[in-house]
Write a protein that holds these residues in place. Sequence first.
Motif, mmCIF file in Angstrom:
data_model
loop_
_atom_site.group_PDB
_atom_site.id
_atom_site.type_symbol
_atom_site.label_atom_id
_atom_site.label_comp_id
_atom_site.label_asym_id
_atom_site.label_seq_id
_atom_site.Cartn_x
_atom_site.Cartn_y
_atom_site.Cartn_z
ATOM 1 N N ARG A 226 70.053 17.258 9.729
ATOM 2 C CA ARG A 226 70.889 16.418 10.788
ATOM 3 C C ARG A 226 71.479 17.696 11.583
ATOM 4 O O ARG A 226 71.378 17.484 12.911
ATOM 5 C CB ARG A 226 71.947 15.753 10.163
ATOM 6 C CG ARG A 226 73.080 15.291 10.859
ATOM 7 C CD ARG A 226 74.394 14.840 10.068
ATOM 8 N NE ARG A 226 73.732 13.636 9.052
ATOM 9 C CZ ARG A 226 74.853 12.830 8.444
ATOM 10 N NH1 ARG A 226 75.820 13.323 8.157
ATOM 11 N NH2 ARG A 226 74.219 11.982 7.519
ATOM 12 N N ASP A 227 71.845 18.916 11.037
ATOM 13 C CA ASP A 227 72.222 19.935 12.126
ATOM 14 C C ASP A 227 71.134 20.080 13.058
ATOM 15 O O ASP A 227 71.495 20.345 14.156
ATOM 16 C CB ASP A 227 72.505 21.228 11.193
ATOM 17 C CG ASP A 227 73.566 21.076 10.432
ATOM 18 O OD1 ASP A 227 74.576 20.530 10.606
ATOM 19 O OD2 ASP A 227 73.718 21.800 9.199
ATOM 20 N N ILE A 228 69.913 20.370 12.581
ATOM 21 C CA ILE A 228 68.727 20.883 13.357
ATOM 22 C C ILE A 228 68.384 19.848 14.512
ATOM 23 O O ILE A 228 68.244 20.195 15.638
ATOM 24 C CB ILE A 228 67.695 21.057 12.513
ATOM 25 C CG1 ILE A 228 67.701 22.081 11.589
ATOM 26 C CG2 ILE A 228 66.390 21.393 13.491
ATOM 27 C CD1 ILE A 228 66.673 22.237 10.504
ATOM 28 N N ILE A 229 68.381 18.537 14.288
ATOM 29 C CA ILE A 229 68.354 17.500 15.115
ATOM 30 C C ILE A 229 69.366 17.397 16.256
ATOM 31 O O ILE A 229 69.035 17.140 17.375
ATOM 32 C CB ILE A 229 68.081 15.968 14.320
ATOM 33 C CG1 ILE A 229 66.942 15.983 13.761
ATOM 34 C CG2 ILE A 229 68.207 14.765 15.623
ATOM 35 C CD1 ILE A 229 66.929 14.687 12.726
ATOM 36 N N LYS A 230 70.598 17.942 15.889
ATOM 37 C CA LYS A 230 71.501 17.925 16.929
ATOM 38 C C LYS A 230 71.495 18.913 17.606
ATOM 39 O O LYS A 230 71.908 18.691 18.824
ATOM 40 C CB LYS A 230 73.063 17.668 15.925
ATOM 41 C CG LYS A 230 74.420 18.020 17.079
ATOM 42 C CD LYS A 230 75.384 18.065 16.248
ATOM 43 C CE LYS A 230 76.777 17.956 17.284
ATOM 44 N NZ LYS A 230 76.661 18.709 18.365
ATOM 45 N N ILE A 231 71.265 19.939 17.106
ATOM 46 C CA ILE A 231 70.988 21.065 17.843
ATOM 47 C C ILE A 231 69.867 20.962 19.149
ATOM 48 O O ILE A 231 70.102 21.265 20.267
ATOM 49 C CB ILE A 231 70.622 22.282 17.216
ATOM 50 C CG1 ILE A 231 71.953 22.970 16.596
ATOM 51 C CG2 ILE A 231 70.327 23.438 18.111
ATOM 52 C CD1 ILE A 231 71.956 23.976 15.515
ATOM 53 N N LEU A 232 68.874 20.412 18.515
ATOM 54 C CA LEU A 232 67.850 20.144 19.418
ATOM 55 C C LEU A 232 67.829 18.905 20.630
ATOM 56 O O LEU A 232 67.753 19.288 21.968
ATOM 57 C CB LEU A 232 66.465 19.405 18.561
ATOM 58 C CG LEU A 232 65.272 19.173 19.539
ATOM 59 C CD1 LEU A 232 64.731 20.346 20.273
ATOM 60 C CD2 LEU A 232 64.093 18.255 18.405
ATOM 61 N N ASP A 233 68.817 17.940 20.295
ATOM 62 C CA ASP A 233 69.306 17.023 21.297
ATOM 63 C C ASP A 233 70.142 17.630 22.280
ATOM 64 O O ASP A 233 70.090 17.429 23.379
ATOM 65 C CB ASP A 233 69.960 15.861 20.482
ATOM 66 C CG ASP A 233 69.103 14.829 19.913
ATOM 67 O OD1 ASP A 233 67.806 15.205 19.762
ATOM 68 O OD2 ASP A 233 69.724 14.338 18.884
ATOM 69 N N ASP A 234 71.068 18.357 21.695
ATOM 70 C CA ASP A 234 72.002 19.252 22.665
ATOM 71 C C ASP A 234 71.113 20.242 23.522
ATOM 72 O O ASP A 234 71.246 20.127 24.824
ATOM 73 C CB ASP A 234 72.790 20.040 21.913
ATOM 74 C CG ASP A 234 74.259 19.206 21.275
ATOM 75 O OD1 ASP A 234 74.011 17.954 21.345
ATOM 76 O OD2 ASP A 234 74.653 19.686 20.212
ATOM 77 N N LEU A 235 70.217 21.076 23.171
ATOM 78 C CA LEU A 235 69.557 21.801 23.909
ATOM 79 C C LEU A 235 68.805 21.136 24.880
ATOM 80 O O LEU A 235 68.342 21.672 26.020
ATOM 81 C CB LEU A 235 68.636 22.789 23.188
ATOM 82 C CG LEU A 235 69.715 23.669 22.173
ATOM 83 C CD1 LEU A 235 68.558 24.597 21.305
ATOM 84 C CD2 LEU A 235 70.600 24.706 23.055
ATOM 85 N N SER A 236 68.071 20.092 24.511
ATOM 86 C CA SER A 236 67.158 19.290 25.430
ATOM 87 C C SER A 236 67.900 18.847 26.512
ATOM 88 O O SER A 236 67.158 18.790 27.582
ATOM 89 C CB SER A 236 66.542 18.192 24.658
ATOM 90 O OG SER A 236 65.756 18.593 23.298
ATOM 91 N N LEU A 237 69.053 18.661 26.551
ATOM 92 C CA LEU A 237 69.768 18.077 27.915
ATOM 93 C C LEU A 237 70.119 19.117 28.651
ATOM 94 O O LEU A 237 70.789 18.915 29.703
ATOM 95 C CB LEU A 237 70.971 17.399 27.394
ATOM 96 C CG LEU A 237 70.935 16.122 26.545
ATOM 97 C CD1 LEU A 237 72.312 15.876 25.878
ATOM 98 C CD2 LEU A 237 70.257 15.114 26.986
ATOM 99 N N LEU A 238 69.899 20.648 28.285
ATOM 100 C CA LEU A 238 70.164 21.636 29.405
ATOM 101 C C LEU A 238 69.163 22.080 30.039
ATOM 102 O O LEU A 238 68.072 22.035 29.373
ATOM 103 C CB LEU A 238 70.928 22.622 28.430
ATOM 104 C CG LEU A 238 72.008 22.243 27.515
ATOM 105 C CD1 LEU A 238 72.505 23.596 26.735
ATOM 106 C CD2 LEU A 238 73.165 21.917 28.185
ATOM 107 N N SER A 239 69.371 22.711 31.137
ATOM 108 C CA SER A 239 68.378 23.530 31.927
ATOM 109 C C SER A 239 68.309 24.645 31.442
ATOM 110 O O SER A 239 68.811 25.094 30.346
ATOM 111 C CB SER A 239 69.075 23.755 33.209
ATOM 112 O OG SER A 239 69.856 24.589 33.340
ATOM 113 N N LEU A 240 67.130 25.558 31.594
ATOM 114 C CA LEU A 240 66.839 26.811 30.911
ATOM 115 C C LEU A 240 67.927 27.817 31.161
ATOM 116 O O LEU A 240 68.322 28.563 30.553
ATOM 117 C CB LEU A 240 65.542 27.231 31.677
ATOM 118 C CG LEU A 240 65.099 28.779 31.079
ATOM 119 C CD1 LEU A 240 64.775 28.765 29.524
ATOM 120 C CD2 LEU A 240 63.764 29.037 31.816
ATOM 121 N N LYS A 241 68.484 27.801 32.476
ATOM 122 C CA LYS A 241 69.555 28.456 32.982
ATOM 123 C C LYS A 241 70.825 28.199 31.930
ATOM 124 O O LYS A 241 71.401 29.149 31.571
ATOM 125 C CB LYS A 241 69.932 28.189 34.254
ATOM 126 C CG LYS A 241 71.010 29.156 34.784
ATOM 127 C CD LYS A 241 71.359 29.011 36.368
ATOM 128 C CE LYS A 241 72.596 30.034 36.779
ATOM 129 N NZ LYS A 241 72.828 29.676 38.124
#
Length: 295
Positions: A226-241
């Motif tokens: 659950r922790d890992i999926i949340k982090i992936l979802d959060d990071l996926s919404l961000l630009s590389l910058k």
Amino acid sequence: MRVGAIDIGTNSVRLLIAEHNSGGLNKLVSQLRTPRLGEGIHQSGYLKEEAILRTIEALREYREILNDYNAEVIAVATSAVRDAKNQDIFLERVKDETGIDIKVIKGTEEAKLSYLGVISAIEDLKDQVLVIDIGGGSTEFIFGKSKEISEFNSINLGAVRLTESYNENVEDMRKEAKRMLADLLKDSNVEQLIGVGGTVTTLVSIREELESYDYNSIHGADLSKRDIIKILDDLSLLSLKERREVIGLEAKRADIILAGIVILLEIMEASGQVTVKVSDDSILEGIVYGAINRK
């Protein structure tokens, strides 16, 4: 006995200087650089000149530190150098410019060293253990039983390699990871999953919002799916910058972290595990223990 261990991987080059005492390893120096030696290698088959120069510069810095500590130097290279058509040229240049002799090790030896480092540092080991090391160019799978390796596999599925193939398309990366893992873990009997390497340690750093790297907060930590999926979802919404500004995420890892997380999640899915235990001790510690044991 004081040992300076160097691990030259696809993405990072790490240094550990340590000596053995009654309590285990006394770690004197721990350093990490990310020259990304294996940049583009799975496309061209060659180590790029710029990547070689970045790596040699990192090794020059390590050479100076090692001289100060008068340590026996043991340097190993893994996936990127193993695969490189210009491997001999790289090894010769490093020797000429830094004085460091590098041993290119096979996947089986890499696995043995990593497993030795893990079992020396994790106390609550189960009977059926799977240690995974998600690297830049490959991922290693070390199956252990009663503290002995029972099986080892290495596949060309790594965070740098996957990113260069699919950019930041998480769905395409997931499909490729799932395809490569299907047969490998189909009949696996895993009671405990242990992860080593930059992907899992970075995930703990992000979850705990660590401003600087903290061994005591990271080593032995448990990451839930659950922790890992949340982090992936959060990071996926961000630009590389924007990802480069995330607390706990090293800026130089921001472009490959999505791929690393995808690989981890697909391993957890295929092995039926909902938690991964993080070990900050792996191949470097294994190198040191191996040298001590030989003495």
